[in-house]
Design an enzyme around this catalytic site. Sequence first.
Site, PDB file in Angstrom:
ATOM      1  N   GLU A   1       0.814  -1.214   0.000  1.00  0.00           N
ATOM      2  CA  GLU A   1       0.000   0.000   0.000  1.00  0.00           C
ATOM      3  C   GLU A   1       0.849   1.266   0.000  1.00  0.00           C
ATOM      4  O   GLU A   1       0.508   2.243  -0.679  1.00  0.00           O
ATOM      5  CB  GLU A   1      -0.908  -0.009   1.234  1.00  0.00           C
ATOM      6  CG  GLU A   1      -1.841   1.174   1.340  1.00  0.00           C
ATOM      7  CD  GLU A   1      -2.719   1.071   2.580  1.00  0.00           C
ATOM      8  OE1 GLU A   1      -2.943   2.118   3.211  1.00  0.00           O
ATOM      9  OE2 GLU A   1      -3.161  -0.041   2.908  1.00  0.00           O
ATOM     10  N   ASP A   2       1.977   1.252   0.736  1.00  0.00           N
ATOM     11  CA  ASP A   2       2.716   2.497   0.978  1.00  0.00           C
ATOM     12  C   ASP A   2       4.127   2.524   0.392  1.00  0.00           C
ATOM     13  O   ASP A   2       4.828   3.523   0.544  1.00  0.00           O
ATOM     14  CB  ASP A   2       2.818   2.750   2.494  1.00  0.00           C
ATOM     15  CG  ASP A   2       1.458   3.020   3.122  1.00  0.00           C
ATOM     16  OD1 ASP A   2       0.561   3.498   2.410  1.00  0.00           O
ATOM     17  OD2 ASP A   2       1.289   2.745   4.323  1.00  0.00           O
TER      18      ASP A   2
END
Length: 691
Positions: A115-116
């Site tokens: 996600e990051d």
Amino acid sequence: MSAEATSPGAHGRRRGLPRIDLRRLGRAALLGPASRGRLSDAIGHVADAHRAHHPDADLSVLHQAYVLAERSHRGQFRKSGEPYITHPLAVTLILAELGAETTTLTASLLHDTVEDTDVTLDQVRAEFGDEVCYLVDGVTKLEKVDYGAAAEPETFRKMLVATGNDVRVMSIKLADRLHNMRTLGVMRPEKQARIAKVTRDVLIPLAERLGVQALKTELEDLVFAILHPEEYARTRELIADNATAGDALAAICEDVRHVLREADITAEVLVRPRHFVSVHRSRLKRGELRGTDFGRLLVLVGEDADCYAVLGELHTCFTPVISEFKDFIAAPKFNLYQSLHTAVAGPDGAVAEVLIRTHQMHSVAEAGVVALGNPYASVDVAEPQDGEREDPTRPGWLSRLLEWQQAAPDPDTFWTTLRADLAQDGEITVFRAEGGMLGLPAGASCVDAAYAQYGEAAHSCLGARVNGRLATLSTVLRDGDTVQLLLSHDATSGPSPEWLDHARTPAARIAITGWLAAHPESVKAPAATPRAPAALTADRRGASNAVVDLPGATVRLAGCCTPVPPDAVVGFAVRGGAVTVHRVECPAVARMKALDRAPVGVSWGDAAECRVTLYAESFGRPGLLADLTEAIATADAAIVSATVEPPSEQRVRHTYTLQLPDAAGLPGLMRAMRDVPGVYDVSRAQQPATA
């Protein structure tokens, strides 16, 4: 996942290992991976907690995951200034303390990488396998750029679908939310409130349903501190002012230990303090609290039988509060929870609540599905009759949720319905008359049972029998009921708008709403509207085939029970020199005897003709009256009179007085009438009658 900083209140931990200092964890993480053959100090804390539950665990994969996570998140910081790697480490530590197995911890360390950071799912799959990849994908948020305002509900939908295949997805999400809630203080108050409300409405009910009480109780306290700061402060002050309250429980605890030692029962007896929300609820329920109200006694034993032995000793040596006894061992809760609950009064009258369970039950009570590990690791997983692999971690409520979410037409409907579904506490099991069981939320009605069993085919449901007796679709079911659902043969029939008033499950409400939207004409003219009441009359005929033991008397067959050959009958003399003939089981017979009226003997003559009154109980539908009269005509019976009462709760009662050429044809006539679609019962008239 978005990670915040600082705690809303100084929450002490009630159990488990001491919370790791995030700054110390951050400094260890900044030093980077340790030399070959030695774990970094940062991941070392997780390894120690993991080995406490799994001494033989292979820690090399955890080290490998930590190296990838630390390298990927390097240079990222939380809003508190701590290195971002402290968040996945803290989440993994929470799960390790609960006893999660290695695969879950590996995915937890990596849960934010896709996600990051630049790490991809393909890379995770290549290095750690399909299981870890599935778990990481399950907790990865959908992008707001792609989904806009629907990103949050669609993320939860995606996560719940993934949880349906592997509950470890939700375990990671719950631990992730717990750490974010612990460190929410630097956010703006309005954002704190928004996150706390979602936690209250969605995550806490999910933690409860999955049995992860250790996470649920702390989440409740953190939400309580944010959404109700004044009540939280008052409760905190109340606990502080009663710091010595544990002494009262400790005294009873020592008495319990002595009693169990004397009975030669090996048990561990502990004082278990209540958390903030529990104390707050107790204060609202009981008013002023006593010292023993700030905690409970926990008795841990080795075997199930020992639980009942402890219960017997406590109820023998102390005064039990019978209303507080609950047996969740014989009847476990729907979230895997098992325990005996009781309360006993000490010599001074102080009442202490007691929880009795085995060590294994306690592990499951605290960690729920987390304590079960990998649900698919065993090679002995059973194959149920329907061919679908049985998963002990996929209870009925989760299967129902997965079914109705597919029919939710848009994210708003899904999000609203999800919150409403999770707000329902408890679950019941009802038995199908044809075999099998249905799991339903507490408060469910026959409407919910119909859609749970038949899906959209339940649109044609006419009614139900509950425990063998006729019941309306609005009937609320209880745990252990047996339900038989009655469907119409008319494929065009559908639900009425009133069904929405009785539907509790999202699956039922979504299906009914969809059908009504597709058939707007049914709202104006419900398909279940019966024909207008009708009355048909014909000449009444005598009862020449009944012979009474009273010469010269006129014989009348009672209209309240309409006896026919070969019924057992009895007569009673009435005014005008007539004798009224009743079936012996007619209520009027008992009334006559109570008035000391002398019975008159009656026998049947040779005449075969007879007159009878029948009641047909049915669910209203178009054409029903015509179908019934056709069935009567086919049986060669003549209609003397017929009435149709106005419908009540979609139920209609028809009363027919019929002239039969032969009494022997009565059973066949009644069977033919029962076979008419929509008719659920046909019975002989038998009502109280005046003398």
